[in-house]
Design a protein around this motif. Structure first.
Motif, PDB file in Angstrom:
ATOM      1  N   ASN A 108       9.477 -19.304  -1.065  1.00  0.00           N
ATOM      2  CA  ASN A 108      10.738 -18.719  -1.603  1.00  0.00           C
ATOM      3  C   ASN A 108      11.097 -17.367  -0.818  1.00  0.00           C
ATOM      4  O   ASN A 108      12.278 -17.309  -0.478  1.00  0.00           O
ATOM      5  N   ALA A 109      10.280 -16.537  -0.606  1.00  0.00           N
ATOM      6  CA  ALA A 109      10.458 -15.225   0.387  1.00  0.00           C
ATOM      7  C   ALA A 109      11.133 -15.768   1.464  1.00  0.00           C
ATOM      8  O   ALA A 109      12.102 -14.868   1.770  1.00  0.00           O
ATOM      9  N   THR A 110      10.666 -16.559   2.375  1.00  0.00           N
ATOM     10  CA  THR A 110      11.223 -16.990   3.604  1.00  0.00           C
ATOM     11  C   THR A 110      12.613 -17.667   3.422  1.00  0.00           C
ATOM     12  O   THR A 110      13.506 -17.105   4.247  1.00  0.00           O
ATOM     13  N   THR A 163      19.665  -8.638  -4.525  1.00  0.00           N
ATOM     14  CA  THR A 163      18.700  -8.561  -3.621  1.00  0.00           C
ATOM     15  C   THR A 163      17.204  -8.182  -4.053  1.00  0.00           C
ATOM     16  O   THR A 163      16.469  -8.428  -3.218  1.00  0.00           O
ATOM     17  N   LEU A 164      17.194  -7.600  -5.225  1.00  0.00           N
ATOM     18  CA  LEU A 164      16.051  -7.043  -5.532  1.00  0.00           C
ATOM     19  C   LEU A 164      14.810  -8.073  -5.535  1.00  0.00           C
ATOM     20  O   LEU A 164      13.657  -7.775  -4.812  1.00  0.00           O
ATOM     21  N   THR A 197      27.789 -14.145   7.476  1.00  0.00           N
ATOM     22  CA  THR A 197      29.115 -14.765   7.079  1.00  0.00           C
ATOM     23  C   THR A 197      29.845 -13.495   6.447  1.00  0.00           C
ATOM     24  O   THR A 197      31.294 -13.498   6.803  1.00  0.00           O
ATOM     25  N   MET A 198      29.359 -12.647   5.749  1.00  0.00           N
ATOM     26  CA  MET A 198      30.362 -11.247   5.162  1.00  0.00           C
ATOM     27  C   MET A 198      30.658 -10.601   6.650  1.00  0.00           C
ATOM     28  O   MET A 198      31.840 -10.202   6.301  1.00  0.00           O
ATOM     29  N   GLU A 207      18.383 -16.862   3.786  1.00  0.00           N
ATOM     30  CA  GLU A 207      19.637 -17.167   2.987  1.00  0.00           C
ATOM     31  C   GLU A 207      20.314 -15.810   3.319  1.00  0.00           C
ATOM     32  O   GLU A 207      21.774 -15.752   3.367  1.00  0.00           O
ATOM     33  N   PHE A 208      19.610 -14.563   2.880  1.00  0.00           N
ATOM     34  CA  PHE A 208      20.279 -13.229   3.064  1.00  0.00           C
ATOM     35  C   PHE A 208      21.147 -13.023   4.467  1.00  0.00           C
ATOM     36  O   PHE A 208      21.876 -12.563   4.484  1.00  0.00           O
TER      37      PHE A 208
END
Length: 116
Positions: free
Chosen positions: A91-93, A15-16, A105-106, A98-99
């Protein structure tokens, strides 16, 4: 590489880029130490990034044209500031969305009784 009291290095490593891009998206521009301190502050000392983790990731993000850097003299010392590019903003958005989706989901897997 990462000094983390609560989370595995695998989680932080995965996640960095998202962490750095989101911080730059929210803050405009930051220098390396400032990034480490902001992460530490936002996570109540649960995530402490080392230089060995931060700078290679910053260099990768720069090579991918997601961030840029510029050096300035501050109190007689060179300081390298990093800023997010337009491509990096998008990309950040996308990474943050996504995270969040992945986390949901997890959670459904780990605690399915709470997600119904």
């Amino acid at each position: 590489m990462y000094n983390c009291l609560m989370y595995s290095n695998e989680l932080i490593k995965g996640t960095l880029k998202t962490i750095i891009l989101k911080l730059l998206q929210d803050s405009g521009r930051m220098y390396g130490y400032e990034i480490t301190q902001r992460v530490k502050s936002l996570t109540d000392d649960k995530i402490n990034l080392t230089e060995g983790a931060l700078y290679p990731t910053l260099h990768k993000l720069q090579a991918e044209s997601l961030i840029t850097s510029e050096q300035e003299i501050f109190n007689g010392r060179k300081r390298k500031y990093y800023s997010i590019t337009e491509t990096g903003q998008a990309n950040a958005t996308a990474r943050a969305e996504e995270f969040i989706s992945f986390t949901k989901t997890m959670f459904a897997i780990i605690k399915p009784q709470l997600t119904k």
